[in-house]
Design a protein around this motif. Structure first.
Motif, PDB file in Angstrom:
ATOM      1  N   UNK A  18     -21.046-101.219  32.582  1.00 39.02           N
ATOM      2  CA  UNK A  18     -20.957-102.092  33.738  1.00 39.02           C
ATOM      3  C   UNK A  18     -21.559-101.404  34.964  1.00 39.02           C
ATOM      4  N   UNK A  19     -22.398-102.121  35.673  1.00 38.14           N
ATOM      5  CA  UNK A  19     -23.039-101.631  36.897  1.00 38.14           C
ATOM      6  C   UNK A  19     -23.724-100.274  36.702  1.00 38.14           C
ATOM      7  N   UNK A  20     -24.387-100.148  35.537  1.00 39.42           N
ATOM      8  CA  UNK A  20     -25.192 -98.955  35.292  1.00 39.42           C
ATOM      9  C   UNK A  20     -24.420 -97.733  34.872  1.00 39.42           C
ATOM     10  N   UNK A  21     -23.180 -97.916  34.419  1.00 42.55           N
ATOM     11  CA  UNK A  21     -22.349 -96.759  34.073  1.00 42.55           C
ATOM     12  C   UNK A  21     -22.968 -95.889  32.984  1.00 42.55           C
ATOM     13  N   UNK A  22     -23.748 -96.475  32.094  1.00 47.16           N
ATOM     14  CA  UNK A  22     -24.366 -95.699  31.025  1.00 47.16           C
ATOM     15  C   UNK A  22     -25.326 -94.640  31.535  1.00 47.16           C
ATOM     16  N   UNK A  23     -25.791 -94.800  32.769  1.00 48.50           N
ATOM     17  CA  UNK A  23     -26.722 -93.822  33.334  1.00 48.50           C
ATOM     18  C   UNK A  23     -26.060 -92.486  33.601  1.00 48.50           C
ATOM     19  N   UNK A  24     -24.724 -92.442  33.558  1.00 50.88           N
ATOM     20  CA  UNK A  24     -24.027 -91.164  33.694  1.00 50.88           C
ATOM     21  C   UNK A  24     -24.462 -90.174  32.617  1.00 50.88           C
ATOM     22  N   UNK A  74     -30.769-108.425  36.282  1.00 54.35           N
ATOM     23  CA  UNK A  74     -29.406-108.671  35.801  1.00 54.35           C
ATOM     24  C   UNK A  74     -28.414-108.668  36.948  1.00 54.35           C
ATOM     25  N   UNK A  75     -28.720-107.900  37.998  1.00 52.12           N
ATOM     26  CA  UNK A  75     -27.790-107.824  39.134  1.00 52.12           C
ATOM     27  C   UNK A  75     -27.841-109.107  39.952  1.00 52.12           C
ATOM     28  N   UNK A  76     -29.015-109.736  40.022  1.00 53.32           N
ATOM     29  CA  UNK A  76     -29.098-111.061  40.643  1.00 53.32           C
ATOM     30  C   UNK A  76     -28.218-112.055  39.889  1.00 53.32           C
ATOM     31  N   UNK A  77     -28.143-111.877  38.571  1.00 57.08           N
ATOM     32  CA  UNK A  77     -27.357-112.790  37.752  1.00 57.08           C
ATOM     33  C   UNK A  77     -25.855-112.634  38.003  1.00 57.08           C
ATOM     34  N   UNK A  78     -25.440-111.432  38.336  1.00 57.99           N
ATOM     35  CA  UNK A  78     -24.034-111.252  38.716  1.00 57.99           C
ATOM     36  C   UNK A  78     -23.715-112.131  39.931  1.00 57.99           C
ATOM     37  N   UNK A  79     -24.597-112.084  40.923  1.00 55.61           N
ATOM     38  CA  UNK A  79     -24.388-112.876  42.135  1.00 55.61           C
ATOM     39  C   UNK A  79     -24.374-114.361  41.810  1.00 55.61           C
ATOM     40  N   UNK A  80     -25.310-114.782  40.970  1.00 57.74           N
ATOM     41  CA  UNK A  80     -25.365-116.186  40.549  1.00 57.74           C
ATOM     42  C   UNK A  80     -24.062-116.625  39.894  1.00 57.74           C
ATOM     43  N   UNK A  81     -23.579-115.842  38.941  1.00 57.26           N
ATOM     44  CA  UNK A  81     -22.356-116.210  38.225  1.00 57.26           C
ATOM     45  C   UNK A  81     -21.181-116.354  39.179  1.00 57.26           C
ATOM     46  N   UNK A  82     -21.071-115.437  40.135  1.00 56.51           N
ATOM     47  CA  UNK A  82     -19.967-115.497  41.088  1.00 56.51           C
ATOM     48  C   UNK A  82     -20.096-116.711  41.999  1.00 56.51           C
ATOM     49  N   UNK A 142     -27.065-100.672  42.663  1.00 55.49           N
ATOM     50  CA  UNK A 142     -27.747-101.806  42.062  1.00 55.49           C
ATOM     51  C   UNK A 142     -27.508-103.096  42.832  1.00 55.49           C
ATOM     52  N   UNK A 143     -26.339-103.227  43.432  1.00 55.97           N
ATOM     53  CA  UNK A 143     -26.026-104.444  44.168  1.00 55.97           C
ATOM     54  C   UNK A 143     -26.880-104.580  45.428  1.00 55.97           C
ATOM     55  N   UNK A 144     -27.305-103.473  45.991  1.00 57.86           N
ATOM     56  CA  UNK A 144     -28.070-103.495  47.232  1.00 57.86           C
ATOM     57  C   UNK A 144     -29.555-103.187  47.049  1.00 57.86           C
ATOM     58  N   UNK A 145     -29.983-103.031  45.813  1.00 57.24           N
ATOM     59  CA  UNK A 145     -31.385-102.717  45.542  1.00 57.24           C
ATOM     60  C   UNK A 145     -32.297-103.878  45.939  1.00 57.24           C
ATOM     61  N   UNK A 146     -33.422-103.548  46.562  1.00 57.88           N
ATOM     62  CA  UNK A 146     -34.471-104.532  46.861  1.00 57.88           C
ATOM     63  C   UNK A 146     -35.690-104.167  46.023  1.00 57.88           C
ATOM     64  N   UNK A 147     -35.824-104.744  44.837  1.00 55.64           N
ATOM     65  CA  UNK A 147     -36.894-104.333  43.925  1.00 55.64           C
ATOM     66  C   UNK A 147     -38.284-104.569  44.512  1.00 55.64           C
TER      67      UNK A 147
END
Length: 396
Positions: A322-328, A270-278, A344-349
């Motif tokens: 947004x950006x994993x906020x639910x993990x709080x 999903x984080x790759x998709x953020x980059x795509x959309x932008x 998440x933006x810098x993760x290398x899966x």
């Protein structure tokens, strides 16, 4: 009732229109579509499955419900031994009804779609191929879809024929080729393809399928440059794969040895998709969606990335911080520590697959329309034909 604002009104106003995802791949994984023919009988055989997928994309933020009519021409429905249990007209009508029902549950438009035909690959005449599109168009006219899409065309010539048929209704027409930066299968550049499509009558042009998001955005940018250089005007769309395809050639992911059953390691997060959309938005593309491999959560990521521009957050975000906020709220502290954008933006899966290569060697058979290998047939592929293909594949 159709929505008050049509596709061109929205795009002319600078709005971001979000498409849906790849129905044939999503429904194949769910057990409703057969891989190989990739035809949409599920619209009549399992309407509840198609309806539910529409609803999931609507909830994720889509405001275009594309009719599940991919490959729904009669010549495709009975190609290579595929049993035509329903006619193209029956499938198309059912698909239109399902899309309209769900579109009316939100502020969404219905797009009727046609795609490339086996008849074109078999070198049938322009009149023959156009008659196939006209037969599908009659259903879309009867069902009063909001606009039309000619999608998934490998050859710009056939796409132009489709646009020429579709524009006769007076409804807005979008044209989307399954090409990358190298152009169509006969080497026509993305820029020239776009110019031909606009001159044929398409108001929206772009690409879908075959390549990953950033590759598709690059191809659409080339289209945009070509249209502007020619002194023409158009809107732009992109509906890519949800798979990474850095190793693909001009044929796209169909040439990958993993196609179609081993593609999961390539799927975008999903984080790759953020980059795509932008990237798509920054390129001036305002019709942004997805194709094969896209699931609703991917579209939700697109909608969330562009929430400020669209001034709306999709209903599906009610269950997604947004950006994993639910993990709080997670019980484990090391997981709570991931509730931040930079993580998440810098993760290398990792793939989790020891000794798995990072890229593949595409098949690259190099055949396209006009080649004897692509002459289609109604009869099922024979065992002898398969043996010949198996033997040839060993030499590649």
């Amino acid at each position: 009732m159709a929505p008050a604002k049509g596709i061109l009104e929205r795009l002319n106003a600078g709005e971001v229109v979000i498409g849906d995802g790849g129905f044939v791949f999503a429904l194949e994984k769910r057990g409703y579509v057969k891989a190989g023919p990739w035809t949409p009988e599920a619209a009549t055989e399992h309407p509840e499955a198609v309806r539910q997928l529409h609803r999931e994309f609507l909830r994720a933020g889509s405001n275009v419900m594309q009719t599940f009519t991919f490959y729904a021409s009669d010549d495709k429905l009975e190609n290579r031994g595929n049993k035509m249990t329903y006619t193209g007209a029956q499938i198309n009508e059912a698909a239109c009804d399902l899309a309209r029902q769900v579109a009316n549950e939100g502020d969404a438009l219905v797009a009727g779609g046609v795609s490339q035909t086996p008849s074109y690959l078999s070198c049938k005449s322009e009149a023959d191929v156009k008659a196939i599109f006209k037969k599908q168009l009659d259903v879309f006219t009867k069902k009063n879809v909001d606009f039309l899409i000619a999608e998934y065309f490998e050859h710009v010539e056939e796409a132009v024929w489709a646009v020429e048929v579709l524009k006769a209704t007076g409804k807005p027409v979008a044209a989307s080729l399954c090409i990358g930066p190298e152009g169509d299968m006969h080497g026509v550049s993305p820029a020239e393809c776009a110019v031909r499509l606009v001159k044929a009558g398409a108001q929206i042009v772009g690409v879908n399928c075959h390549f990953d998001p950033l590759t598709c955005v690059k191809a659409v940018k080339m289209m945009k440059e070509g249209v502007e250089k020619a002194g023409l005007r158009a809107h732009y769309m992109v509906q890519p794969l949800a798979y990474h395809t850095p190793d693909c050639n001009c044929q796209g992911f169909i040439d990958l040895p993993e196609f179609p059953f081993g593609l999961e390691p390539r799927i975008l997060t999903r984080w790759d998709m953020h980059k795509y959309a932008r990237e798509a938005y920054n390129a001036g593309i305002r019709f942004i969606g997805g194709c094969c491999g896209f699931e609703p959560y991917h579209i939700r990521a697109v909608a969330e990335e562009l929430a400020a521009e669209r001034k709306i957050v999709p209903p599906g975000s009610e269950k997604h911080g947004m950006w994993g906020a639910g993990l709080e709220m997670h019980t484990k502290p090391w997981v709570r520590a991931r509730a931040r954008r930079d993580y998440w933006e810098n993760l290398k899966p990792a793939s989790g697959r020891p000794l798995c290569s990072s890229m593949s060697d595409p098949d690259s058979w190099g055949v396209t329309k006009g080649d004897a290998d692509l002459m289609q047939q109604k009869e099922a592929t024979s065992k002898q034909q398969l043996k010949e293909l198996f033997d040839r594949s060993k030499s590649h």
